[in-house]
Design a protein around this motif. Structure first.
Motif, mmCIF file in Angstrom:
data_model
loop_
_atom_site.group_PDB
_atom_site.id
_atom_site.type_symbol
_atom_site.label_atom_id
_atom_site.label_comp_id
_atom_site.label_asym_id
_atom_site.label_seq_id
_atom_site.Cartn_x
_atom_site.Cartn_y
_atom_site.Cartn_z
ATOM 1 N N SER A 41 -28.082 -14.259 -45.382
ATOM 2 C CA SER A 41 -29.531 -14.401 -45.236
ATOM 3 C C SER A 41 -30.265 -13.205 -45.844
ATOM 4 C CB SER A 41 -29.922 -14.574 -43.763
ATOM 5 O OG SER A 41 -29.861 -13.363 -43.046
ATOM 6 N N ASN A 72 -36.546 -16.219 -44.788
ATOM 7 C CA ASN A 72 -36.134 -16.854 -46.038
ATOM 8 C C ASN A 72 -37.182 -17.881 -46.440
ATOM 9 O OD1 ASN A 72 -32.547 -16.985 -45.352
ATOM 10 N ND2 ASN A 72 -33.758 -15.336 -46.187
ATOM 11 N N LYS A 73 -37.523 -17.895 -47.733
ATOM 12 C CA LYS A 73 -38.444 -18.902 -48.254
ATOM 13 C C LYS A 73 -37.688 -20.217 -48.438
ATOM 14 C CE LYS A 73 -41.281 -15.663 -50.891
ATOM 15 N NZ LYS A 73 -41.749 -15.330 -52.244
ATOM 16 N N THR A 74 -38.338 -21.331 -48.114
ATOM 17 C CA THR A 74 -37.689 -22.631 -48.238
ATOM 18 C C THR A 74 -38.056 -23.349 -49.527
ATOM 19 O OG1 THR A 74 -39.454 -23.880 -47.155
ATOM 20 C CG2 THR A 74 -37.738 -22.915 -45.733
ATOM 21 N N ILE A 80 -41.687 -29.396 -44.258
ATOM 22 C CA ILE A 80 -40.880 -28.277 -43.777
ATOM 23 C C ILE A 80 -41.670 -27.013 -44.128
ATOM 24 C CG2 ILE A 80 -38.743 -26.968 -44.068
ATOM 25 C CD1 ILE A 80 -37.304 -29.552 -44.684
ATOM 26 N N GLU A 82 -42.890 -23.362 -45.323
ATOM 27 C CA GLU A 82 -42.529 -22.576 -46.512
ATOM 28 C C GLU A 82 -41.579 -21.428 -46.190
ATOM 29 O OE1 GLU A 82 -46.817 -23.955 -47.367
ATOM 30 O OE2 GLU A 82 -45.595 -23.528 -45.619
ATOM 31 N N ASN A 83 -41.590 -20.983 -44.946
ATOM 32 C CA ASN A 83 -40.785 -19.832 -44.530
ATOM 33 C C ASN A 83 -40.038 -20.151 -43.243
ATOM 34 O OD1 ASN A 83 -42.109 -17.658 -46.372
ATOM 35 N ND2 ASN A 83 -43.829 -18.648 -45.366
ATOM 36 N N ILE A 84 -38.840 -19.591 -43.131
ATOM 37 C CA ILE A 84 -38.104 -19.693 -41.878
ATOM 38 C C ILE A 84 -37.759 -18.272 -41.423
ATOM 39 C CG2 ILE A 84 -35.918 -20.129 -43.082
ATOM 40 C CD1 ILE A 84 -35.090 -21.725 -40.552
#
Length: 146
Positions: A41, A72-74, A80, A82-84
């Protein structure tokens, strides 16, 4: 205490990656991920492996990490986020001192777009995230193939 920001332009050294990996492994309340998963990650966030990248936010006190967040950018939006927010951790003796709150606020201010966080339904940190504006929306179901 300031928050250091690392991304594709402010690179993480191998030493930084190792320090942050070890810190997150020891202090993260997430389901116990392997050091390999945590490291991946970080490498993704730093664009050291193919992908969109992301951010790593680190707070230190006397040259020791006391809090860290990995986002993390998706590459997606609308369906969903854009970021997680993959990991957040605070060193045990610094908990209940506003470190996690500051890291979450920094994450919200720094990241463009929506942010999601997978969190165990029994984790008491849910209240902290709710106070920062996060809302429960989905339940994740996962098929894990070994």
């Amino acid at each position: 205490m300031t928050i250091k920001t690392f991304d594709a332009f402010t690179r993480l050294s191998i030493n930084d990656i190792n320090r942050i990996t070890n810190f997150l492994f020891e202090y993260s309340d997430e389901a116990r991920d392997t050091k390999s998963a945590i490291r991946k990650s970080l490498l993704y966030a730093a664009k050291e492996i193919p992908g969109l990248g992301g951010y790593v936010f680190v707070m230190e006190y006397k040259n020791e990490i006391i809090g860290a967040t990995v986002v993390n950018k998706t590459g997606m939006n609308e369906y969903i986020p854009e970021n997680i927010l993959v990991y957040i951790a605070v060193e045990t003796s610094f908990r209940e001192k506003g470190i996690a709150k500051a890291l979450i606020a920094h994450t919200i201010a720094y990241c463009d777009g929506d942010i999601s966080k997978h969190i165990n339904k029994d984790n008491p940190a849910i209240k902290l995230f709710e106070k920062q504006g996060f809302k429960t929306r989905n339940i994740e179901m996962r098929l894990v193939r070994n």
